[in-house]
Design a protein around this motif. Structure first.
Motif, PDB file in Angstrom:
ATOM      1  N   VAL A  46       0.838  -1.196   0.000  1.00  0.00           N
ATOM      2  CA  VAL A  46       0.000   0.000   0.000  1.00  0.00           C
ATOM      3  C   VAL A  46       0.873   1.246   0.000  1.00  0.00           C
ATOM      4  O   VAL A  46       1.684   1.451   0.919  1.00  0.00           O
ATOM      5  N   ALA A  47       0.707   2.081  -1.022  1.00  0.00           N
ATOM      6  CA  ALA A  47       1.458   3.335  -1.112  1.00  0.00           C
ATOM      7  C   ALA A  47       0.859   4.373  -0.178  1.00  0.00           C
ATOM      8  O   ALA A  47      -0.365   4.513  -0.071  1.00  0.00           O
ATOM      9  N   ASP A  48       1.710   5.123   0.490  1.00  0.00           N
ATOM     10  CA  ASP A  48       1.300   6.118   1.478  1.00  0.00           C
ATOM     11  C   ASP A  48       0.973   7.448   0.792  1.00  0.00           C
ATOM     12  O   ASP A  48       1.082   7.609  -0.421  1.00  0.00           O
ATOM     13  N   ILE A  49       0.582   8.417   1.620  1.00  0.00           N
ATOM     14  CA  ILE A  49       0.280   9.764   1.139  1.00  0.00           C
ATOM     15  C   ILE A  49       1.271  10.761   1.727  1.00  0.00           C
ATOM     16  O   ILE A  49       1.991  10.463   2.688  1.00  0.00           O
ATOM     17  N   GLN A  50       1.300  11.946   1.138  1.00  0.00           N
ATOM     18  CA  GLN A  50       1.974  13.097   1.736  1.00  0.00           C
ATOM     19  C   GLN A  50       0.938  13.796   2.610  1.00  0.00           C
ATOM     20  O   GLN A  50      -0.006  14.408   2.095  1.00  0.00           O
ATOM     21  N   GLU A  51       1.083  13.693   3.922  1.00  0.00           N
ATOM     22  CA  GLU A  51       0.016  14.136   4.811  1.00  0.00           C
ATOM     23  C   GLU A  51      -0.244  15.637   4.720  1.00  0.00           C
ATOM     24  O   GLU A  51      -1.387  16.084   4.896  1.00  0.00           O
ATOM     25  N   GLU A  52       0.781  16.423   4.410  1.00  0.00           N
ATOM     26  CA  GLU A  52       0.602  17.876   4.441  1.00  0.00           C
ATOM     27  C   GLU A  52      -0.374  18.371   3.380  1.00  0.00           C
ATOM     28  O   GLU A  52      -1.016  19.408   3.567  1.00  0.00           O
ATOM     29  N   ASP A  53      -0.514  17.659   2.256  1.00  0.00           N
ATOM     30  CA  ASP A  53      -1.456  18.112   1.233  1.00  0.00           C
ATOM     31  C   ASP A  53      -2.337  16.986   0.691  1.00  0.00           C
ATOM     32  O   ASP A  53      -3.061  17.171  -0.288  1.00  0.00           O
ATOM     33  N   CYS A  54      -2.268  15.828   1.334  1.00  0.00           N
ATOM     34  CA  CYS A  54      -3.103  14.677   0.961  1.00  0.00           C
ATOM     35  C   CYS A  54      -2.932  14.289  -0.511  1.00  0.00           C
ATOM     36  O   CYS A  54      -3.896  13.974  -1.214  1.00  0.00           O
ATOM     37  N   THR A  55      -1.688  14.303  -0.966  1.00  0.00           N
ATOM     38  CA  THR A  55      -1.366  13.810  -2.297  1.00  0.00           C
ATOM     39  C   THR A  55      -0.676  12.461  -2.160  1.00  0.00           C
ATOM     40  O   THR A  55      -0.141  12.116  -1.101  1.00  0.00           O
TER      41      THR A  55
ATOM     42  N   PRO B 203     -12.293  31.084  11.080  1.00  0.00           N
ATOM     43  CA  PRO B 203     -11.520  30.622  12.252  1.00  0.00           C
ATOM     44  C   PRO B 203     -11.917  29.210  12.659  1.00  0.00           C
ATOM     45  O   PRO B 203     -13.094  28.832  12.607  1.00  0.00           O
ATOM     46  N   GLY B 204     -10.925  28.427  13.055  1.00  0.00           N
ATOM     47  CA  GLY B 204     -11.182  27.088  13.576  1.00  0.00           C
ATOM     48  C   GLY B 204     -11.283  26.004  12.527  1.00  0.00           C
ATOM     49  O   GLY B 204     -11.526  24.839  12.875  1.00  0.00           O
ATOM     50  N   VAL B 205     -11.083  26.340  11.250  1.00  0.00           N
ATOM     51  CA  VAL B 205     -11.188  25.340  10.184  1.00  0.00           C
ATOM     52  C   VAL B 205      -9.863  24.606  10.016  1.00  0.00           C
ATOM     53  O   VAL B 205      -8.794  25.227   9.962  1.00  0.00           O
ATOM     54  N   LYS B 206      -9.948  23.285   9.910  1.00  0.00           N
ATOM     55  CA  LYS B 206      -8.806  22.449   9.530  1.00  0.00           C
ATOM     56  C   LYS B 206      -9.100  21.922   8.136  1.00  0.00           C
ATOM     57  O   LYS B 206     -10.056  21.164   7.925  1.00  0.00           O
ATOM     58  N   PHE B 207      -8.312  22.339   7.165  1.00  0.00           N
ATOM     59  CA  PHE B 207      -8.525  21.999   5.764  1.00  0.00           C
ATOM     60  C   PHE B 207      -7.571  20.879   5.367  1.00  0.00           C
ATOM     61  O   PHE B 207      -6.390  20.914   5.711  1.00  0.00           O
ATOM     62  N   TYR B 208      -8.072  19.899   4.613  1.00  0.00           N
ATOM     63  CA  TYR B 208      -7.263  18.763   4.185  1.00  0.00           C
ATOM     64  C   TYR B 208      -7.166  18.756   2.666  1.00  0.00           C
ATOM     65  O   TYR B 208      -8.183  18.725   1.976  1.00  0.00           O
ATOM     66  N   GLY B 209      -5.942  18.782   2.145  1.00  0.00           N
ATOM     67  CA  GLY B 209      -5.765  18.716   0.707  1.00  0.00           C
ATOM     68  C   GLY B 209      -5.035  19.928   0.163  1.00  0.00           C
ATOM     69  O   GLY B 209      -4.552  20.782   0.905  1.00  0.00           O
ATOM     70  N   ILE B 210      -4.942  19.989  -1.147  1.00  0.00           N
ATOM     71  CA  ILE B 210      -4.232  21.079  -1.820  1.00  0.00           C
ATOM     72  C   ILE B 210      -5.005  22.381  -1.635  1.00  0.00           C
ATOM     73  O   ILE B 210      -6.185  22.467  -2.001  1.00  0.00           O
ATOM     74  N   SER B 211      -4.332  23.392  -1.084  1.00  0.00           N
ATOM     75  CA  SER B 211      -4.983  24.686  -0.845  1.00  0.00           C
ATOM     76  C   SER B 211      -4.304  25.838  -1.576  1.00  0.00           C
ATOM     77  O   SER B 211      -4.809  26.958  -1.557  1.00  0.00           O
TER      78      SER B 211
ATOM     79  N   LEU C   2      -7.965   6.476   4.304  1.00  0.00           N
ATOM     80  CA  LEU C   2      -7.510   7.857   4.455  1.00  0.00           C
ATOM     81  C   LEU C   2      -7.945   8.447   5.789  1.00  0.00           C
ATOM     82  O   LEU C   2      -7.147   9.101   6.473  1.00  0.00           O
ATOM     83  N   THR C   3      -9.196   8.207   6.191  1.00  0.00           N
ATOM     84  CA  THR C   3      -9.641   8.754   7.481  1.00  0.00           C
ATOM     85  C   THR C   3      -8.904   8.096   8.645  1.00  0.00           C
ATOM     86  O   THR C   3      -8.632   8.752   9.656  1.00  0.00           O
ATOM     87  N   ASP C   4      -8.555   6.820   8.494  1.00  0.00           N
ATOM     88  CA  ASP C   4      -7.721   6.169   9.517  1.00  0.00           C
ATOM     89  C   ASP C   4      -6.313   6.781   9.523  1.00  0.00           C
ATOM     90  O   ASP C   4      -5.756   7.080  10.583  1.00  0.00           O
ATOM     91  N   ARG C   5      -5.753   6.955   8.333  1.00  0.00           N
ATOM     92  CA  ARG C   5      -4.389   7.486   8.228  1.00  0.00           C
ATOM     93  C   ARG C   5      -4.275   8.884   8.821  1.00  0.00           C
ATOM     94  O   ARG C   5      -3.261   9.242   9.449  1.00  0.00           O
ATOM     95  N   LEU C   6      -5.325   9.702   8.653  1.00  0.00           N
ATOM     96  CA  LEU C   6      -5.319  11.071   9.165  1.00  0.00           C
ATOM     97  C   LEU C   6      -5.907  11.169  10.571  1.00  0.00           C
ATOM     98  O   LEU C   6      -6.062  12.275  11.112  1.00  0.00           O
ATOM     99  N   ASP C   7      -6.247  10.011  11.155  1.00  0.00           N
ATOM    100  CA  ASP C   7      -6.712   9.911  12.534  1.00  0.00           C
ATOM    101  C   ASP C   7      -7.987  10.719  12.791  1.00  0.00           C
ATOM    102  O   ASP C   7      -8.150  11.349  13.827  1.00  0.00           O
ATOM    103  N   VAL C   8      -8.908  10.680  11.825  1.00  0.00           N
ATOM    104  CA  VAL C   8     -10.188  11.367  12.025  1.00  0.00           C
ATOM    105  C   VAL C   8     -11.371  10.393  11.998  1.00  0.00           C
ATOM    106  O   VAL C   8     -12.504  10.801  12.264  1.00  0.00           O
TER     107      VAL C   8
END
Length: 421
Positions: A147-156, A330-338, A383-389
């Motif tokens: 299983v290939a992993d992701i780059q957590e900072e931008d979910c690529t 305020p308070g938003v956590k965004f996942y992915g390329i921004s 992905l949700t497991d990998r990002l602990d959500v």
């Protein structure tokens, strides 16, 4: 393969919205805003009419010596031709099924017949489970799954990790064209190249990409590609493209009476003919959209190409407004390329979490205001497991489709600000 702009295209949002009767709904006094497209898009009137027309005039099983059966054969042939234009393949390389998941299990079981203990398959953490579980099930036959992993900072996708996990024992690489959670567009042409360089087949899940970008299986050179028509304005059906050589060579699990001819040998049992009628209508809708954007389109494939140029430009303008607005809350956590400079590498589907609100609370409060969004994992459970959500309800997902408007995006941002105030 990236989506690129073409300044010659035009987009008539009023005409687009007039084609979709469901967009006029009022829910609890609010105009409904459909941002749930990643789970299934709305359909144009012509799709509804095609399904009804089939029941009224052609309802039959296939290959009979009478009129309605011949009409049913013609409906199926027409839909194969439509999807061959949509995918840029030949009609006999188009397989219909209940959904992408069912088709993927069917092809994985067939490929599994040829695999032996120690053979390897490479998957990714970014994929929908429908492009993970069918292949992982082959561990029962002794197949090794990497299983290939992701780059957590931008979910690529971590392409270096994927390349390292492809070995001379790799028999298949399965990857998504785009993430149904974070909207990331994967470098699928490079993934196919890496698979083929190792002598492996490449299976691409294009379910999430199909409503947003042009698919060209000839250019990709993938061995298989699966999509679901209900994700791109059609009925609830799945479609599998397979290279002719594979559809002929592999052995499907099927009833004995089913023909050995392709692609029908992969469609054991009676198909959903009324929905197949709707498939032609949804492709024709896209072609008509393309002709309105570019009157020079010479055939249906060229018109589909023009449609996706226009769709891309419209959707990405909305996406830029949506992402910049969400990031300002305020308070938003965004996942992915921004980063707007990298938006060619993503679809207009976003996921987020918000401090003090669970995803289901956000979706419920938005639903009360007429905004239809998703919460949870959307079957992207790795992905949700990998990002602990996963343990905390996953994400809120907002998905823009080409029938959405700038005014709807502005209203959504105002509603999110109101909820978090």
């Amino acid at each position: 393969m990236l989506i690129t702009k073409d300044a010659t295209t035009a987009f008539d949002i009023d005409w687009v919205r007039s084609q979709f009767p469901s967009l006029a709904q009022i829910v609890d006094g609010h105009s409904a805003v459909f941002l749930d497209g990643p789970g299934g898009t709305q359909v144009p009137q012509r799709v509804i009419d095609a399904v009804s027309e089939y029941f009224g005039h052609s309802n039959s099983n296939t290959n009979g010596a009478y009129a309605t059966s011949r009409r049913t054969n013609a409906v199926i042939q027409g839909a194969r031709a439509a999807m061959s234009d949509f995918l840029n393949c030949d009609p006999d390389e188009v397989v219909f099924g209940a959904n992408m998941t069912t088709l993927t299990f069917a092809i994985s079981r067939s490929i599994g017949r040829e695999l032996a203990p120690g053979d390897e398959i490479v998957l990714t953490l970014l994929d929908h489970d429908a492009n993970f579980a069918p292949w992982k099930a082959l561990e029962e036959r002794g197949v090794t799954i990497h299983v290939a992993d992701i780059q957590e900072e931008d979910c690529t996708l971590d392409m270096g990790d994927l390349a390292r996990k492809i070995t001379p024992r790799t028999k298949l690489v399965a990857a998504g064209y785009a993430s149904n959670a974070t909207g990331t567009i994967n470098p699928v042409q490079e993934i196919v190249r890496l698979a083929h360089a190792a002598g492996a087949m490449a299976f691409i899940d294009a379910v999430h990409y199909a409503p947003h970008g042009l698919i060209d299986v000839r250019a990709l050179d993938c061995d298989f590609l699966a999509c679901s028509t209900y994700k791109f304005f059609g009925p609830h059906m799945g479609v599998l493209y397979g290279k002719r050589e594979h559809l002929k060579r592999l052995t499907p699990y099927k009833v004995r009476a089913c023909t050995e001819e392709i692609p029908s040998r992969w469609e054991s049992g009676t198909n959903n003919h009324e929905c197949i009628a709707g498939i032609t209508a949804c492709v024709d809708y896209l072609a008509d959209l393309g002709r309105r954007a570019d009157s020079s389109a010479r055939n249906r494939r060229a018109a589909v190409e023009a449609a996706f140029r226009a769709i891309h430009e419209h959707e990405h303008a909305l996406m830029e407004t949506l992402i910049s607005g969400v990031l300002a809350i305020p308070g938003v956590k965004f996942y992915g390329i921004s980063d707007p400079k990298r938006f060619a590498h993503r679809c207009p589907t976003i996921v987020l979490r918000m401090r003090g609100h669970t995803p289901v609370e956000l979706a419920s409060k938005l639903g009360e205001r007429g905004f239809f969004t998703w919460d949870g994992n959307y079957y992207a459970i790795n992905l949700t497991d990998r990002l602990d959500v996963e343990k905390d309800g996953g994400f809120l997902r907002i998905g823009i489709a080409h029938y959405n408007t700038a005014e709807e995006v502005e209203r959504l941002l105002a509603a999110l600000q109101e909820i978090t105030a």
